[in-house]
Design a protein around this motif. Structure first.
Motif, PDB file in Angstrom:
ATOM      1  N   GLY A  78      -0.310   7.105  32.532  1.00 18.43           N
ATOM      2  CA  GLY A  78      -0.806   7.384  31.185  1.00 18.43           C
ATOM      3  C   GLY A  78      -0.409   8.775  30.732  1.00 18.43           C
ATOM      4  N   ASN A  79      -1.144   9.263  29.728  1.00 16.05           N
ATOM      5  CA  ASN A  79      -0.845  10.589  29.203  1.00 16.05           C
ATOM      6  C   ASN A  79      -1.641  11.632  29.970  1.00 16.05           C
ATOM      7  OD1 ASN A  79       0.867   9.440  27.397  1.00 16.05           O
ATOM      8  ND2 ASN A  79      -0.609   9.411  25.703  1.00 16.05           N
ATOM      9  N   LEU A  80      -0.953  12.691  30.340  1.00 18.27           N
ATOM     10  CA  LEU A  80      -1.573  13.699  31.203  1.00 18.27           C
ATOM     11  C   LEU A  80      -2.408  14.690  30.391  1.00 18.27           C
ATOM     12  CD1 LEU A  80      -1.815  15.061  34.023  1.00 18.27           C
ATOM     13  CD2 LEU A  80       0.313  16.281  33.483  1.00 18.27           C
ATOM     14  N   CYS A  81      -3.674  14.797  30.776  1.00 18.17           N
ATOM     15  CA  CYS A  81      -4.596  15.743  30.137  1.00 18.17           C
ATOM     16  C   CYS A  81      -5.312  16.554  31.206  1.00 18.17           C
ATOM     17  CB  CYS A  81      -5.658  14.997  29.327  1.00 18.17           C
ATOM     18  SG  CYS A  81      -4.986  14.022  27.971  1.00 18.17           S
ATOM     19  N   MET A  82      -6.005  17.623  30.773  1.00 17.10           N
ATOM     20  CA  MET A  82      -6.847  18.404  31.686  1.00 17.10           C
ATOM     21  C   MET A  82      -8.261  18.382  31.119  1.00 17.10           C
ATOM     22  SD  MET A  82      -4.818  19.572  34.055  1.00 17.10           S
ATOM     23  CE  MET A  82      -3.075  19.078  34.125  1.00 17.10           C
ATOM     24  N   LYS A  83      -9.237  18.182  32.003  1.00 15.93           N
ATOM     25  CA  LYS A  83     -10.592  18.067  31.469  1.00 15.93           C
ATOM     26  C   LYS A  83     -11.431  19.319  31.658  1.00 15.93           C
ATOM     27  CE  LYS A  83     -12.852  15.721  35.328  1.00 15.93           C
ATOM     28  NZ  LYS A  83     -13.422  14.462  35.779  1.00 15.93           N
ATOM     29  N   PHE A  84     -10.883  20.322  32.292  1.00 19.81           N
ATOM     30  CA  PHE A  84     -11.637  21.554  32.526  1.00 19.81           C
ATOM     31  C   PHE A  84     -10.667  22.733  32.429  1.00 19.81           C
ATOM     32  CE2 PHE A  84     -14.149  24.712  34.747  1.00 19.81           C
ATOM     33  CZ  PHE A  84     -15.450  24.372  34.406  1.00 19.81           C
ATOM     34  N   PRO A  85     -11.110  23.859  31.885  1.00 24.17           N
ATOM     35  CA  PRO A  85     -10.173  24.992  31.762  1.00 24.17           C
ATOM     36  C   PRO A  85      -9.893  25.681  33.089  1.00 24.17           C
ATOM     37  CG  PRO A  85     -12.343  25.624  30.973  1.00 24.17           C
ATOM     38  CD  PRO A  85     -12.421  24.152  31.283  1.00 24.17           C
ATOM     39  N   SER A 112      10.695  13.969  43.830  1.00 18.71           N
ATOM     40  CA  SER A 112      10.461  13.714  42.404  1.00 18.71           C
ATOM     41  C   SER A 112       8.980  13.656  42.024  1.00 18.71           C
ATOM     42  CB  SER A 112      11.199  12.456  41.928  1.00 18.71           C
ATOM     43  OG  SER A 112      10.490  11.292  42.256  1.00 18.71           O
ATOM     44  N   TYR A 113       8.102  14.051  42.922  1.00 22.19           N
ATOM     45  CA  TYR A 113       6.671  14.143  42.602  1.00 22.19           C
ATOM     46  C   TYR A 113       6.221  15.607  42.578  1.00 22.19           C
ATOM     47  CZ  TYR A 113       5.438   9.204  43.238  1.00 22.19           C
ATOM     48  OH  TYR A 113       5.310   7.860  43.107  1.00 22.19           O
ATOM     49  N   GLY A 164       3.885  12.318  29.873  1.00 22.21           N
ATOM     50  CA  GLY A 164       3.460  11.074  30.510  1.00 22.21           C
ATOM     51  C   GLY A 164       3.488  11.281  32.019  1.00 22.21           C
ATOM     52  N   CYS A 165       2.622  10.572  32.734  1.00 29.71           N
ATOM     53  CA  CYS A 165       2.476  10.847  34.158  1.00 29.71           C
ATOM     54  C   CYS A 165       1.922   9.629  34.891  1.00 29.71           C
ATOM     55  CB  CYS A 165       1.516  12.030  34.301  1.00 29.71           C
ATOM     56  SG  CYS A 165       1.202  12.563  35.969  1.00 29.71           S
ATOM     57  N   LYS A 166       2.328   9.516  36.143  1.00 25.61           N
ATOM     58  CA  LYS A 166       1.821   8.432  36.988  1.00 25.61           C
ATOM     59  C   LYS A 166       1.002   9.037  38.128  1.00 25.61           C
ATOM     60  CE  LYS A 166       3.967   5.811  40.625  1.00 25.61           C
ATOM     61  NZ  LYS A 166       5.134   5.076  41.107  1.00 25.61           N
ATOM     62  N   ARG A 167      -0.103   8.373  38.492  1.00 24.82           N
ATOM     63  CA  ARG A 167      -0.820   8.747  39.714  1.00 24.82           C
ATOM     64  C   ARG A 167      -0.630   7.582  40.678  1.00 24.82           C
ATOM     65  NH1 ARG A 167      -5.834  10.638  37.803  1.00 24.82           N
ATOM     66  NH2 ARG A 167      -6.512   8.472  37.661  1.00 24.82           N
ATOM     67  N   ASP A 168       0.005   7.815  41.810  1.00 20.90           N
ATOM     68  CA  ASP A 168       0.363   6.704  42.682  1.00 20.90           C
ATOM     69  C   ASP A 168      -0.822   6.236  43.518  1.00 20.90           C
ATOM     70  OD1 ASP A 168       0.086   8.336  44.917  1.00 20.90           O
ATOM     71  OD2 ASP A 168       2.211   8.293  45.471  1.00 20.90           O
ATOM     72  N   GLU A 169      -0.554   5.283  44.402  1.00 18.95           N
ATOM     73  CA  GLU A 169      -1.656   4.659  45.148  1.00 18.95           C
ATOM     74  C   GLU A 169      -2.391   5.649  46.054  1.00 18.95           C
ATOM     75  OE1 GLU A 169       1.430   3.738  44.889  1.00 18.95           O
ATOM     76  OE2 GLU A 169       2.415   3.864  46.839  1.00 18.95           O
ATOM     77  N   ASN A 170      -1.747   6.803  46.352  1.00 18.03           N
ATOM     78  CA  ASN A 170      -2.421   7.796  47.189  1.00 18.03           C
ATOM     79  C   ASN A 170      -2.950   8.993  46.403  1.00 18.03           C
ATOM     80  OD1 ASN A 170      -1.808   6.344  49.609  1.00 18.03           O
ATOM     81  ND2 ASN A 170       0.311   7.060  49.371  1.00 18.03           N
ATOM     82  N   GLY A 171      -2.863   8.888  45.080  1.00 25.68           N
ATOM     83  CA  GLY A 171      -3.405   9.973  44.263  1.00 25.68           C
ATOM     84  C   GLY A 171      -2.422  11.098  43.984  1.00 25.68           C
ATOM     85  N   TYR A 172      -1.137  10.882  44.266  1.00 23.05           N
ATOM     86  CA  TYR A 172      -0.124  11.909  44.002  1.00 23.05           C
ATOM     87  C   TYR A 172       0.450  11.735  42.593  1.00 23.05           C
ATOM     88  CZ  TYR A 172      -0.401  13.289  48.863  1.00 23.05           C
ATOM     89  OH  TYR A 172      -0.854  13.759  50.060  1.00 23.05           O
ATOM     90  N   TYR A 173       0.716  12.877  41.942  1.00 24.58           N
ATOM     91  CA  TYR A 173       1.165  12.847  40.543  1.00 24.58           C
ATOM     92  C   TYR A 173       2.683  12.926  40.436  1.00 24.58           C
ATOM     93  CZ  TYR A 173      -3.670  13.471  39.211  1.00 24.58           C
ATOM     94  OH  TYR A 173      -5.013  13.285  39.040  1.00 24.58           O
ATOM     95  N   PRO A 205      -6.762  17.299  36.508  1.00 27.89           N
ATOM     96  CA  PRO A 205      -5.977  16.407  35.651  1.00 27.89           C
ATOM     97  C   PRO A 205      -6.688  15.070  35.441  1.00 27.89           C
ATOM     98  CG  PRO A 205      -4.868  16.796  37.778  1.00 27.89           C
ATOM     99  CD  PRO A 205      -6.224  17.385  37.867  1.00 27.89           C
ATOM    100  N   VAL A 206      -6.491  14.496  34.249  1.00 29.08           N
ATOM    101  CA  VAL A 206      -6.904  13.110  34.008  1.00 29.08           C
ATOM    102  C   VAL A 206      -5.768  12.411  33.260  1.00 29.08           C
ATOM    103  CG1 VAL A 206      -9.404  13.484  33.949  1.00 29.08           C
ATOM    104  CG2 VAL A 206      -8.090  13.698  31.854  1.00 29.08           C
ATOM    105  N   LEU A 207      -5.668  11.104  33.484  1.00 33.78           N
ATOM    106  CA  LEU A 207      -4.696  10.309  32.748  1.00 33.78           C
ATOM    107  C   LEU A 207      -5.457   9.438  31.769  1.00 33.78           C
ATOM    108  CD1 LEU A 207      -2.305   9.240  35.669  1.00 33.78           C
ATOM    109  CD2 LEU A 207      -2.171  11.232  34.162  1.00 33.78           C
ATOM    110  N   VAL A 208      -4.937   9.356  30.535  1.00 34.77           N
ATOM    111  CA  VAL A 208      -5.605   8.527  29.537  1.00 34.77           C
ATOM    112  C   VAL A 208      -4.603   7.543  28.946  1.00 34.77           C
ATOM    113  CG1 VAL A 208      -7.271  10.330  28.935  1.00 34.77           C
ATOM    114  CG2 VAL A 208      -5.153  10.150  27.630  1.00 34.77           C
ATOM    115  N   ASP A 209      -5.101   6.412  28.453  1.00 35.16           N
ATOM    116  CA  ASP A 209      -4.203   5.475  27.776  1.00 35.16           C
ATOM    117  C   ASP A 209      -4.105   5.854  26.302  1.00 35.16           C
ATOM    118  OD1 ASP A 209      -6.413   4.478  26.427  1.00 35.16           O
ATOM    119  OD2 ASP A 209      -6.546   2.635  27.616  1.00 35.16           O
TER     120      ASP A 209
END
Ligand code: 7RM
Length: 631
Positions: free
Chosen positions: A447-454, A419-420, A486-495, A430-434
């Motif tokens: 948070g909400n899933l965004c991309m910071k670079f094309p 499920s990841y 919406g997206c979670k990044r877990d303790e190991n950095g997996y989305y 990817p970046v997550l924002v509140d």
């Protein structure tokens, strides 16, 4: 040809270098293709206008990279095995050479009808080889294709054709799906009554059913190719010229025409196909998506063919003649790579394991999932009963707007977690924002899933309305592309993708805006107002729950429901039919008139006792009425 990453260490190192110098990284990938003229600048971008340009001033034709390039090394290699709806009907094997000839020939047909570079051509066809040929023929002459899924209604087709101002439509007489045969051309005839821009219709023969042909507008595919002069010299295109428009639903009523451009889309679809699936020479790849959706564009037409893969194109449905059809196809062609949607997995799972146990499935090496979050139960079933615990499952997260897979395991290379979607591909940031747009740093955040670079295949614009592209994707959070998920990044950095955070419902992996379906419901004469929400559905992922206020009428509720369904089928198509329709006396609204969907969602989920604060409602009494009638 793109050479895929070979190990987890290489992934980690490549990812790091792709982020520290994205331009060098993508230039090295783009170098693996045939360009008529090399680009002069790799990237120019800003996310405010937005304006993103990759491989500036590069000249190419994407079909040279699919056809002419492979023709030289492996003309007889099979590009497409076509499997007919009916297993008793003889299929087809089309080599790269044959595909080349067919595409050049049909490109000649399009030219003979005066269709030229930049013109829009809508394609409305079942899953037959002519569909792939039509798409590539457009690309060969530089026409912009807009494929419309063949389940959309005449009214939905007309909206798309008019928005694109298409000059031509390519279609078929009819189509076969399971036990049904469907009139495709007659639907186009109905749609085109309101489409003045269309001057030419080309009709491929599939069912042989009688159709009307309008003289001077309609032509048979089979007759035209006999007369055509093939286009062996592919049109020279700029890397930033549009390749196609694909309409997709958003949170407003009207679908948007997502525009992708040639150079970046080519590089990214081939790159992601090679890396995610780890396709090797001799493998047989089977993606069950329809070309009418983005998955079909990127991973049935462009990605695999750019990499010279051999693949299956299947005309029919997973349950005809029985629920073992996919497994039958896998054994028949010794499929190594199987890419499907969670909704299909859940549906086939429900038929029981006896169906699966009749097949060996031992050719399989890699399994894929796309379209919606895959729940753990379906993941484990897929892993155990289809993959025999021997095949990595790539849970590929991406969107129509991203053009290709952005977050996914690389098969056999990077770790899997049920499920990841796990890790971003090289070059993807990817970046997550509140809710306030604050970037959430570190791990164990949601948070909400965004991309910071094309990345190269990012959406360029929404056709005819650039402002809408800006508003939808680039305005919520300044300088970020907002995905709507919406997206979670877990303790190991997996989305882990959680699902949409906007008014988009994902039904069986198909996107609908709530407003789009509400508009269709409101067309029924007795309807005053309606509100749509999604609710968890065992097979479809999300089901559609409609709350509808009607005028006083003598009609029974059943009659009203029937007419409402008919209206949705007419305006959009059967795929958008609500699962439940509740006739209500009113809707929960705030004093400012906004529908409180949160409350409607809870009721649809059956959580009648946890509606939260209803004190801001204009008329809290209406909630009690809705609860009483809940379905
Ligand atoms: C490829 C496609 C896009 C939306 C997207 C998500 C959802 C797609 C996954 C997923 C969880 C996945 N394009 N989505 N893939 N959610 N895990 N692997 O489906 O434009 O039609 O839909 O689909 O919500 O935003 S799409």
């Amino acid at each position: 040809m793109i050479k895929p990453i070979q190990s987890f260490e290489e992934y980690t190192a490549t990812y790091a270098s792709s982020i520290s110098d994205p331009e060098a990284y993508w230039a090295s990938q783009a170098d693996q293709f045939v360009w008529k003229k090399k680009w002069t600048k790799t990237l120019e971008w800003n996310f405010t206008e937005p304006s993103v340009k990759w491989f500036l001033n590069g000249k190419l034709n994407i079909t040279e990279n699919i056809l002419d390039r492979h023709l030289k090394v492996s003309p007889d290699k099979v590009a497409l095995y076509w499997e007919a709806n009916n297993p008793d009907e003889q299929g087809k094997a089309i080599s790269y050479k044959e595909l080349y000839e067919q595409v050049c020939l049909f490109a000649g047909v399009l030219r003979s009808k005066g269709i030229k570079k930049g013109d829009r051509v809508c394609i409305y066809m079942p899953m037959i080889p002519e569909l792939t040929i039509a798409v590539l023929a457009c690309a060969r002459i530089g026409a912009i294709h807009s494929v419309i899924f063949a389940g959309f209604s005449a009214s939905a087709v007309a909206d798309r054709v008019n928005d694109a101002q298409a000059v031509a439509v390519i279609t078929s007489d009819g189509s076969y799906r399971g036990t049904k045969s469907i009139g495709v051309k007659s639907l186009i005839d109905e749609a085109l009554q309101t489409c003045a821009s269309v001057k030419t219709v080309v009709v491929a023969k599939r069912t042989g059913d009688a159709v009307e042909m309008l003289s001077g507008r309609d032509y048979w595919w089979e007759e035209e190719i006999k007369k055509a002069t093939p286009v062996y010299e592919a049109e020279e295109m700029d890397a930033e010229d549009p390749l196609f428009i694909l309409y997709t639903s958003g949170s407003t009523g009207k679908p948007k025409g997502v525009v992708h451009s040639i150079g970046g889309y080519m590089v990214y679809t081939a790159f992601s196909f090679a890396n995610v699936f780890q396709y090797k020479e001799g493998d047989i790849y089977f993606c069950t998506a329809d070309i009418g959706w983005i998955t079909g564009h990127s991973y049935l037409v462009y990605g695999p063919l750019l990499q010279g893969a051999t693949q299956i194109m299947f005309e029919g449905v997973p349950t005809f003649p029985d629920a073992g059809r996919f497994w039958n196809i896998i054994d028949k062609y010794k499929v190594t790579h199987f890419y499907t949607a969670p909704t299909a997995i859940r549906s086939l799972m429900s038929f029981g394991n006896e169906v699966v146990e009749k097949y060996s499935l031992k050719s399989l090496k890699v399994l894929g999932s796309v379209g919606e979050p895959i729940n753990e139960e379906a993941w484990h079933w897929y892993n155990e009963f289809i993959g025999k615990k021997n095949c990595p499952i790539v849970d590929t997260w991406w969107q129509t707007e991203t053009g290709g897979i952005l977050i996914s395991p690389l098969a056999g290379i990077t770790p899997l977690i049920p499920s990841y979607a796990t890790l971003p591909l090289p070059g993807v940031q990817p970046v997550l924002v509140d809710a306030n747009g604050m970037v959430l740093e570190g791990n164990n955040v949601e948070g909400n899933l965004c991309m910071k670079f094309p990345w190269p295949s990012i959406i360029r614009t929404t056709y005819g309305d650039h402002e809408r592209c800006k508003q939808t994707y680039f305005s919520t959070y300044p300088n970020l592309y907002f995905t709507g998920d919406g997206c979670k990044r877990d303790e190991n950095g997996y989305y882990r993708i959680i699902g949409r955070v906007d008014d988009v419902i994902n039904v069986s992996g198909h996107r609908f805006g709530t407003a789009e379906i509400e508009n269709a419901i409101n067309e029924q004469a007795d309807v005053i107002e309606s509100a749509i929400v999604g609710y968890p559905h065992e097979i479809k992922g999300q089901g559609i729950y409609a709350y509808v206020i009607c005028d006083k009428t003598d009609k029974s509720e059943d009659q009203l429901r029937k007419e409402i369904l008919e209206s949705v089928v007419k305006m959009i198509g059967p795929i958008a039919k609500p699962d439940k329709i509740q006739i209500v006396p009113g809707l929960p609204k705030t004093r400012s008139g906004k529908i409180m969907r949160r409350i409607l969602r809870k009721i649809a989920e059956g959580e009648l006792n946890s509606l939260g604060d209803t004190s801001t409602l204009l008329d809290p009494g209406v909630v009690e009425e809705i609860k009483k009638g809940a379905l």
